[in-house]
Design a protein around this motif. Structure first.
Motif, PDB file in Angstrom:
ATOM      1  N   GLY A   1       0.778  -1.222   0.000  1.00  0.00           N
ATOM      2  CA  GLY A   1       0.000   0.000   0.000  1.00  0.00           C
ATOM      3  C   GLY A   1       0.811   1.275   0.000  1.00  0.00           C
ATOM      4  O   GLY A   1       0.250   2.364  -0.118  1.00  0.00           O
ATOM      5  N   THR A   2       2.133   1.138   0.114  1.00  0.00           N
ATOM      6  CA  THR A   2       2.994   2.329   0.124  1.00  0.00           C
ATOM      7  C   THR A   2       4.281   2.048  -0.624  1.00  0.00           C
ATOM      8  O   THR A   2       4.721   0.894  -0.729  1.00  0.00           O
ATOM      9  CB  THR A   2       3.359   2.754   1.562  1.00  0.00           C
ATOM     10  OG1 THR A   2       4.134   1.711   2.192  1.00  0.00           O
ATOM     11  CG2 THR A   2       2.110   3.028   2.392  1.00  0.00           C
ATOM     12  N   VAL A   3       4.922   3.125  -1.100  1.00  0.00           N
ATOM     13  CA  VAL A   3       6.228   2.995  -1.751  1.00  0.00           C
ATOM     14  C   VAL A   3       7.277   2.612  -0.726  1.00  0.00           C
ATOM     15  O   VAL A   3       8.172   1.803  -1.001  1.00  0.00           O
ATOM     16  CB  VAL A   3       6.603   4.305  -2.468  1.00  0.00           C
ATOM     17  CG1 VAL A   3       8.030   4.234  -3.008  1.00  0.00           C
ATOM     18  CG2 VAL A   3       5.625   4.584  -3.603  1.00  0.00           C
ATOM     19  N   SER A   4       7.166   3.167   0.480  1.00  0.00           N
ATOM     20  CA  SER A   4       8.160   2.853   1.521  1.00  0.00           C
ATOM     21  C   SER A   4       8.096   1.381   1.910  1.00  0.00           C
ATOM     22  O   SER A   4       9.128   0.735   2.110  1.00  0.00           O
ATOM     23  CB  SER A   4       7.943   3.736   2.746  1.00  0.00           C
ATOM     24  OG  SER A   4       6.638   3.538   3.283  1.00  0.00           O
ATOM     25  N   GLY A   5       6.870   0.850   2.019  1.00  0.00           N
ATOM     26  CA  GLY A   5       6.736  -0.572   2.345  1.00  0.00           C
ATOM     27  C   GLY A   5       7.290  -1.450   1.247  1.00  0.00           C
ATOM     28  O   GLY A   5       7.945  -2.463   1.513  1.00  0.00           O
ATOM     29  N   ALA A   6       7.041  -1.054   0.002  1.00  0.00           N
ATOM     30  CA  ALA A   6       7.578  -1.821  -1.125  1.00  0.00           C
ATOM     31  C   ALA A   6       9.102  -1.767  -1.131  1.00  0.00           C
ATOM     32  O   ALA A   6       9.774  -2.770  -1.400  1.00  0.00           O
ATOM     33  CB  ALA A   6       7.021  -1.274  -2.434  1.00  0.00           C
ATOM     34  N   ALA A   7       9.657  -0.586  -0.839  1.00  0.00           N
ATOM     35  CA  ALA A   7      11.114  -0.438  -0.821  1.00  0.00           C
ATOM     36  C   ALA A   7      11.741  -1.349   0.221  1.00  0.00           C
ATOM     37  O   ALA A   7      12.796  -1.960  -0.007  1.00  0.00           O
ATOM     38  CB  ALA A   7      11.478   1.020  -0.551  1.00  0.00           C
ATOM     39  N   GLU A   8      11.078  -1.468   1.370  1.00  0.00           N
ATOM     40  CA  GLU A   8      11.616  -2.328   2.434  1.00  0.00           C
ATOM     41  C   GLU A   8      11.604  -3.794   2.008  1.00  0.00           C
ATOM     42  O   GLU A   8      12.557  -4.533   2.248  1.00  0.00           O
ATOM     43  CB  GLU A   8      10.781  -2.136   3.701  1.00  0.00           C
ATOM     44  CG  GLU A   8      11.326  -2.887   4.896  1.00  0.00           C
ATOM     45  CD  GLU A   8      10.568  -2.564   6.180  1.00  0.00           C
ATOM     46  OE1 GLU A   8      10.759  -3.299   7.165  1.00  0.00           O
ATOM     47  OE2 GLU A   8       9.806  -1.574   6.180  1.00  0.00           O
ATOM     48  N   ILE A   9      10.512  -4.223   1.371  1.00  0.00           N
ATOM     49  CA  ILE A   9      10.422  -5.614   0.910  1.00  0.00           C
ATOM     50  C   ILE A   9      11.475  -5.913  -0.148  1.00  0.00           C
ATOM     51  O   ILE A   9      12.122  -6.969  -0.139  1.00  0.00           O
ATOM     52  CB  ILE A   9       9.014  -5.900   0.351  1.00  0.00           C
ATOM     53  CG1 ILE A   9       7.993  -5.972   1.474  1.00  0.00           C
ATOM     54  CG2 ILE A   9       8.993  -7.210  -0.443  1.00  0.00           C
ATOM     55  CD1 ILE A   9       6.577  -6.189   0.996  1.00  0.00           C
ATOM     56  N   LEU A  10      11.659  -4.977  -1.072  1.00  0.00           N
ATOM     57  CA  LEU A  10      12.556  -5.202  -2.208  1.00  0.00           C
ATOM     58  C   LEU A  10      14.010  -4.898  -1.887  1.00  0.00           C
ATOM     59  O   LEU A  10      14.897  -5.214  -2.694  1.00  0.00           O
ATOM     60  CB  LEU A  10      12.103  -4.333  -3.394  1.00  0.00           C
ATOM     61  CG  LEU A  10      10.702  -4.624  -3.944  1.00  0.00           C
ATOM     62  CD1 LEU A  10      10.332  -3.587  -5.001  1.00  0.00           C
ATOM     63  CD2 LEU A  10      10.626  -6.028  -4.519  1.00  0.00           C
ATOM     64  N   GLY A  11      14.265  -4.268  -0.744  1.00  0.00           N
ATOM     65  CA  GLY A  11      15.639  -3.915  -0.394  1.00  0.00           C
ATOM     66  C   GLY A  11      16.186  -2.796  -1.259  1.00  0.00           C
ATOM     67  O   GLY A  11      17.382  -2.759  -1.569  1.00  0.00           O
ATOM     68  N   ARG A  12      15.327  -1.873  -1.650  1.00  0.00           N
ATOM     69  CA  ARG A  12      15.724  -0.734  -2.483  1.00  0.00           C
ATOM     70  C   ARG A  12      15.329   0.563  -1.783  1.00  0.00           C
ATOM     71  O   ARG A  12      14.568   0.564  -0.795  1.00  0.00           O
ATOM     72  CB  ARG A  12      15.033  -0.792  -3.854  1.00  0.00           C
ATOM     73  CG  ARG A  12      15.509  -1.918  -4.756  1.00  0.00           C
ATOM     74  CD  ARG A  12      14.663  -1.969  -6.018  1.00  0.00           C
ATOM     75  NE  ARG A  12      15.183  -2.914  -6.992  1.00  0.00           N
ATOM     76  CZ  ARG A  12      15.998  -2.589  -7.987  1.00  0.00           C
ATOM     77  NH1 ARG A  12      16.390  -1.327  -8.139  1.00  0.00           N
ATOM     78  NH2 ARG A  12      16.425  -3.500  -8.845  1.00  0.00           N
ATOM     79  N   SER A  13      15.795   1.661  -2.320  1.00  0.00           N
ATOM     80  CA  SER A  13      15.412   2.960  -1.788  1.00  0.00           C
ATOM     81  C   SER A  13      14.043   3.351  -2.334  1.00  0.00           C
ATOM     82  O   SER A  13      13.610   2.854  -3.386  1.00  0.00           O
ATOM     83  CB  SER A  13      16.437   4.023  -2.172  1.00  0.00           C
ATOM     84  OG  SER A  13      16.426   4.244  -3.578  1.00  0.00           O
ATOM     85  N   GLN A  14      13.366   4.260  -1.625  1.00  0.00           N
ATOM     86  CA  GLN A  14      12.070   4.728  -2.109  1.00  0.00           C
ATOM     87  C   GLN A  14      12.161   5.388  -3.480  1.00  0.00           C
ATOM     88  O   GLN A  14      11.319   5.125  -4.348  1.00  0.00           O
ATOM     89  CB  GLN A  14      11.451   5.693  -1.093  1.00  0.00           C
ATOM     90  CG  GLN A  14      11.035   5.013   0.208  1.00  0.00           C
ATOM     91  CD  GLN A  14      10.290   5.950   1.130  1.00  0.00           C
ATOM     92  OE1 GLN A  14       9.430   6.706   0.690  1.00  0.00           O
ATOM     93  NE2 GLN A  14      10.627   5.904   2.416  1.00  0.00           N
ATOM     94  N   PRO A  15      13.167   6.254  -3.721  1.00  0.00           N
ATOM     95  CA  PRO A  15      13.269   6.849  -5.056  1.00  0.00           C
ATOM     96  C   PRO A  15      13.455   5.811  -6.157  1.00  0.00           C
ATOM     97  O   PRO A  15      12.929   5.966  -7.258  1.00  0.00           O
ATOM     98  CB  PRO A  15      14.490   7.763  -4.935  1.00  0.00           C
ATOM     99  CG  PRO A  15      14.566   8.097  -3.482  1.00  0.00           C
ATOM    100  CD  PRO A  15      14.123   6.860  -2.773  1.00  0.00           C
ATOM    101  N   ALA A  16      14.201   4.743  -5.838  1.00  0.00           N
ATOM    102  CA  ALA A  16      14.427   3.696  -6.843  1.00  0.00           C
ATOM    103  C   ALA A  16      13.117   3.003  -7.192  1.00  0.00           C
ATOM    104  O   ALA A  16      12.828   2.728  -8.366  1.00  0.00           O
ATOM    105  CB  ALA A  16      15.444   2.680  -6.334  1.00  0.00           C
TER     106      ALA A  16
END
Length: 300
Positions: free
Chosen positions: A16-31
């Motif tokens: 539901g969020t870019v930050s949550g996705a970034a944490e799962i994927l091990g990437r930065s939010q901008p990426a």
């Protein structure tokens, strides 16, 4: 298409969020945001509405997610097979079946199968019939069981059984001593019916209309197993498939033939252009044996 773009999209939809996705994927939010932008540009679709740092999926995003999830099912299957082949464990049977056979019938078949093939991994996927058809056509499983008529192509179809649905009546109900039930008897209900999304609902409605019987069901469900449990709880009468009726038989329920008969037309679906290893044929032989045993116990 770049699978990383879809991975970012899927992660955002799940969290539901870019930050949550970034944490799962091990990437930065901008990426992650850049991956989403590239996917939208690639598809020519606006997948999210962006307002004050929040993103909201569009209707197109939800439609796309359905297809992405199907792709991930195929990818997971591919990964699991590759892993097992690398370990020298290539034997696996993957099955997709409708709930009427997935909750009691196939577990019993698998238990019998495992006695002879204890090292073979079995994957049992319980899905509604349209999804079963989709998975078999997509070569994602070794075989499937679905209710007829089938709506897709891309697989071989064999009639597995066509035994009729039966009435399930609480043992203390005034109709419990009947030798058979007719449409007008269902007025004595209450009637537990299927939801409009179930094919059998339309068959039952047609029988009632032809017989001039009008009944408003007080409970509806998409599963025979749930309807059967409602009958156990004394909530009313249900018309259920023969496999559920026989394999979940209970002293609190009396099974009675229903006339006119509503056939439970069940098809065995096998993917085209996919070999049939001995494990699959062996499991199907157990399925046919149990089928014959079940149908011999259906009240007529």
């Amino acid at each position: 298409m770049n699978i990383q773009h879809f991975a970012a999209f899927r992660a955002v939809m799940m969290t539901g969020t870019v930050s949550g996705a970034a944490e799962i994927l091990g990437r930065s939010q901008p990426a992650v945001s850049r991956l989403l932008d590239r996917l939208e540009a690639e598809l020519g679709l606006a997948l999210f509405e962006r307002r004050k740092g929040l993103i909201t999926p569009t209707p197109q995003a939800h439609r796309l997610l359905d297809e992405v999830e199907r792709a991930y099912v195929s990818l997971d299957s591919l990964k699991n097979l590759a892993s097992r082949l690398a370990k020298g464990q290539g034997n696996q049977v993957s099955v997709a079946v409708l709930p009427a056979l997935g909750l009691s019938f196939m577990p019993r078949v698998i238990a019998k199968f495992r006695q002879d093939w204890p090292e073979t991994k079995v994957s049992l996927n319980v899905r509604m019939s349209p999804t079963v058809e989709e998975w078999v056509a997509g070569q994602q499983v070794d075989f499937g069981f679905a209710e007829m008529p089938v709506r897709r192509s891309g697989f071989e179809t064999e009639i597995f059984s066509n035994a009729p649905y039966v009435a399930a009546v609480p043992s203390g109900h005034e109709l419990a001593d009947r030798s058979c039930l007719m449409p007008e008897d269902l007025r004595e209900g209450p009637l537990i019916s299927w939801t409009p999304f179930v094919a059998a609902r339309h068959l039952l409605d047609q029988v009632l209309v032809t017989s001039g019987v009008r009944i408003e069901a007080l409970c509806e469900t998409s599963l025979s197993g749930a309807a059967f449990e409602m009958v156990k709880q004394g909530l009313g009468i249900a018309i259920v498939d023969p496999y559920t009726a026989v394999l979940q038989a209970d002293e609190r329920i009396r099974l009675i033939p229903f006339r006119p008969a509503i056939p439970f037309n069940l098809a065995l679906l096998r993917p085209e252009f996919r070999g049939s290893p001995p494990t699959v044929d062996h499991m199907l032989s157990f399925a046919r044996d149990l089928r014959d045993d079940v149908l011999a116990r259906v009240p007529t």
